[in-house]
Design a protein around this motif. Structure first.
Motif, short mmCIF file in Angstrom:
data_model
loop_
_atom_site.label_atom_id
_atom_site.label_comp_id
_atom_site.label_asym_id
_atom_site.label_seq_id
_atom_site.Cartn_x
_atom_site.Cartn_y
_atom_site.Cartn_z
N HIS B 169 0.84 -1.20 0.00
CA HIS B 169 0.00 0.00 0.00
C HIS B 169 0.88 1.25 0.00
N VAL B 170 1.85 1.29 0.89
CA VAL B 170 2.75 2.45 1.00
C VAL B 170 3.57 2.62 -0.29
N SER B 171 4.13 1.52 -0.80
CA SER B 171 5.00 1.63 -1.97
C SER B 171 4.22 2.07 -3.19
N ARG B 173 1.02 3.49 -3.33
CA ARG B 173 0.17 4.67 -3.25
C ARG B 173 0.92 5.89 -2.72
N PHE B 174 1.85 5.68 -1.79
CA PHE B 174 2.57 6.85 -1.27
C PHE B 174 3.88 7.09 -2.03
N VAL B 175 4.73 6.06 -2.09
CA VAL B 175 6.02 6.24 -2.78
C VAL B 175 5.82 6.23 -4.31
N ARG B 176 4.74 5.58 -4.76
CA ARG B 176 4.41 5.49 -6.20
C ARG B 176 5.53 4.82 -6.99
N SER B 180 5.99 -1.98 -7.20
CA SER B 180 5.30 -2.39 -5.96
C SER B 180 4.55 -3.72 -6.10
#
Lengths: 200, 200
Positions: B169-171, B173-176, B180
């Motif tokens: 999720h972080v990779s 959606r946040f780190v893009r 991922s």
């Protein structure tokens, strides 16, 4: 900066970080921060130009708290696996050891700001990528020293490591599961064991 | 309930879930929801007694969206590893396939509400524990069928599985980070491979 003003800045950062760790970035409002520090909103505005300025200052302050508590002690351990181990054990659950009442501001912000653009998101991303770069240096050193497999997929290792950090955070702080520390350590030991060179 | 009222309820849940996935629970205010649906705040209040009521209804609606999109198709796969595999592949990144503009409301809420007590936290915990119970059933079935090791630490398996979900999720959606999905699948395959019976 005169001493009294510096002290006020320090108090704002100290109380603001406590608030941030409990409430997340959206919970750090000028009104709430002013109330926590016992000053007026306009007093807070004398130190910061905007709420985004406050949030960015608090994120930088988070990194400044992590350095002496997590990074510097770990960097004194011998390079390679002992240092990775020290870094991980200091990282998991660091906010409680920092005396903060809540969780990790960066971990929470990565879920809070995934769909929000702007300088606060950029700061969180900078901190996260800086942290991953530090992890990468340490893992690459462990590979170079023969502590980890020469063919190790270093980015995959870090991806899985960061996954252990996040699930530990959720299990400990949200689910409040007493076995969280033991489970995170077991996951970490498993990740390291399967990343060792053959026959080691 | 008259049809027009039911339609309004459905619209409130539909727009509210879109808002929730992008903004998190704190971002779902009565004013913002009213604006998104094009009605007055008092109109929204005719359907819900409080903002907590809205949030709880949206969390229940999240679970109702996950059921036909993630759970039901996976439950049609053969029991054991094929079903776990189907469940995981449908779970990772499900919000995009649900047409939502943001991330997983439950994952975000577990970081947003770790230090907040009350009925909304209780609802998130209920959903998370329900999800883990479903995972546990499936993993236990895979053990019983001999697809996974008879001595497998099922809770540890689920802990690590949930860690992969969070870092994905972080990779993504946040780190893009474009890799991922591939990294999450590799982590999942690794977790399954090391949980297989010996010599399988």
């Amino acid at each position: 900066m005169p001493k009294s003003q510096r002290n006020t800045s320090e108090r704002l950062l100290h109380e603001g970080l406590r608030l941030l760790s409990q409430q997340g970035l959206h919970g750090v409002t000028l009104g709430r921060l002013a109330e926590h520090v016992g000053m007026s909103k306009s007093g807070v505005f004398a130190h910061f130009r905007s709420i985004e300025d406050v949030q960015i200052a608090l994120l930088d302050h988070t990194a400044q708290c992590v350095a002496p508590l997590v990074v510097e002690p770990a960097l004194r351990a011998p390079e390679g696996l002992p240092r990775i181990d020290a870094l991980m054990r200091a990282w998991f659950g660091w906010t409680a050891r920092a005396g903060l009442p809540g969780g990790c501001p960066v971990a929470a912000a990565m879920f809070e700001l995934d769909d929000v653009e702007g300088p606060v998101r950029d700061k969180v991303l900078e901190l996260e990528l800086g942290w991953r770069a530090l992890l990468q240096q340490q893992v690459e050193a462990a590979v170079r020293l023969g502590h980890l497999h020469s063919e190790l997929d270093v980015e995959q290792f870090i991806f899985e490591l960061c996954g252990i950090y996040l699930i530990h955070h959720v299990s400990l702080r949200f689910v409040r599961e007493p076995s969280s520390d033991a489970r995170a350590h077991r996951a970490l030991e498993g990740l390291i064991a399967r990343s060792r060179p053959p026959n080691s």
